[in-house]
Design a protein around this motif. Structure first.
Motif, PDB file in Angstrom:
ATOM      1  N   ALA A   5      24.630  37.928   4.301  1.00  0.00           N
ATOM      2  CA  ALA A   5      25.508  36.849   3.853  1.00  0.00           C
ATOM      3  C   ALA A   5      24.771  35.874   2.945  1.00  0.00           C
ATOM      4  O   ALA A   5      25.384  35.215   2.117  1.00  0.00           O
ATOM      5  N   ALA A   6      23.457  35.775   3.096  1.00  0.00           N
ATOM      6  CA  ALA A   6      22.678  34.852   2.277  1.00  0.00           C
ATOM      7  C   ALA A   6      22.375  35.430   0.895  1.00  0.00           C
ATOM      8  O   ALA A   6      22.033  34.694  -0.016  1.00  0.00           O
ATOM      9  N   GLN A   7      22.510  36.742   0.742  1.00  0.00           N
ATOM     10  CA  GLN A   7      22.195  37.397  -0.524  1.00  0.00           C
ATOM     11  C   GLN A   7      23.337  37.219  -1.523  1.00  0.00           C
ATOM     12  O   GLN A   7      24.502  37.363  -1.162  1.00  0.00           O
ATOM     13  N   PRO A   8      23.014  36.932  -2.788  1.00  0.00           N
ATOM     14  CA  PRO A   8      24.066  36.874  -3.811  1.00  0.00           C
ATOM     15  C   PRO A   8      24.722  38.245  -3.968  1.00  0.00           C
ATOM     16  O   PRO A   8      24.135  39.269  -3.625  1.00  0.00           O
ATOM     17  N   ILE A   9      25.930  38.243  -4.488  1.00  0.00           N
ATOM     18  CA  ILE A   9      26.658  39.482  -4.729  1.00  0.00           C
ATOM     19  C   ILE A   9      27.125  39.500  -6.179  1.00  0.00           C
ATOM     20  O   ILE A   9      27.530  38.467  -6.724  1.00  0.00           O
ATOM     21  N   GLU A  89      31.794  31.866  -5.367  1.00  0.00           N
ATOM     22  CA  GLU A  89      31.472  32.371  -4.034  1.00  0.00           C
ATOM     23  C   GLU A  89      32.556  33.310  -3.537  1.00  0.00           C
ATOM     24  O   GLU A  89      33.734  33.121  -3.838  1.00  0.00           O
ATOM     25  N   ARG A  93      29.159  34.037   0.064  1.00  0.00           N
ATOM     26  CA  ARG A  93      28.039  34.550  -0.734  1.00  0.00           C
ATOM     27  C   ARG A  93      28.198  34.114  -2.181  1.00  0.00           C
ATOM     28  O   ARG A  93      29.276  34.242  -2.763  1.00  0.00           O
ATOM     29  N   ARG A  94      27.134  33.619  -2.752  1.00  0.00           N
ATOM     30  CA  ARG A  94      27.137  33.213  -4.156  1.00  0.00           C
ATOM     31  C   ARG A  94      27.339  34.449  -5.030  1.00  0.00           C
ATOM     32  O   ARG A  94      26.734  35.494  -4.793  1.00  0.00           O
ATOM     33  N   THR A  95      28.199  34.337  -6.027  1.00  0.00           N
ATOM     34  CA  THR A  95      28.407  35.455  -6.949  1.00  0.00           C
ATOM     35  C   THR A  95      27.509  35.287  -8.168  1.00  0.00           C
ATOM     36  O   THR A  95      27.207  34.161  -8.582  1.00  0.00           O
TER      37      THR A  95
END
Length: 98
Positions: A5-9, A89, A93-95
């Motif tokens: 969940a902490a990893q960007p996508i 987001e 998760r940050r996009t």
């Protein structure tokens, strides 16, 4: 918060995941920045807690529909849309654009 969940996508991976979740009958959260081309005004951040993808409009009906995400805010029942590249987001998760 788990590590995934902490990893960007990637933005387009996130959109694919939004479609998958919606087809399965689920909802997702997203955050995006507003932009109004007519007034050239925007920047406000919008957080949608529970959304579901809806069919996109055709480009001949809504200008640049291919670049927008069409969704329903399932908390309010309102049909909404936003510019895909302004989604910041997805499910916390940050996009990122790769």
């Amino acid at each position: 918060m788990d590590k995934a969940a902490a990893q960007p996508i990637d933005l387009y991976d996130a959109i694919s995941e939004m479609k998958r979740i919606s087809l399965a009958g689920g909802t997702f959260s997203l955050t995006f920045r507003k932009w109004n081309r007519q007034t050239r005004n925007g920047g406000d951040v919008v957080k949608i807690n529970a959304a579901r993808i809806r069919p996109k409009a055709k480009d001949d009906k809504i200008s640049d529909a291919s670049y927008k995400l069409f969704f329903t805010d399932t908390e309010t029942g309102l049909a909404r849309n936003c510019w895909q590249v302004l989604i910041t987001e997805f499910n916390g998760r940050r996009t990122v654009l790769n």
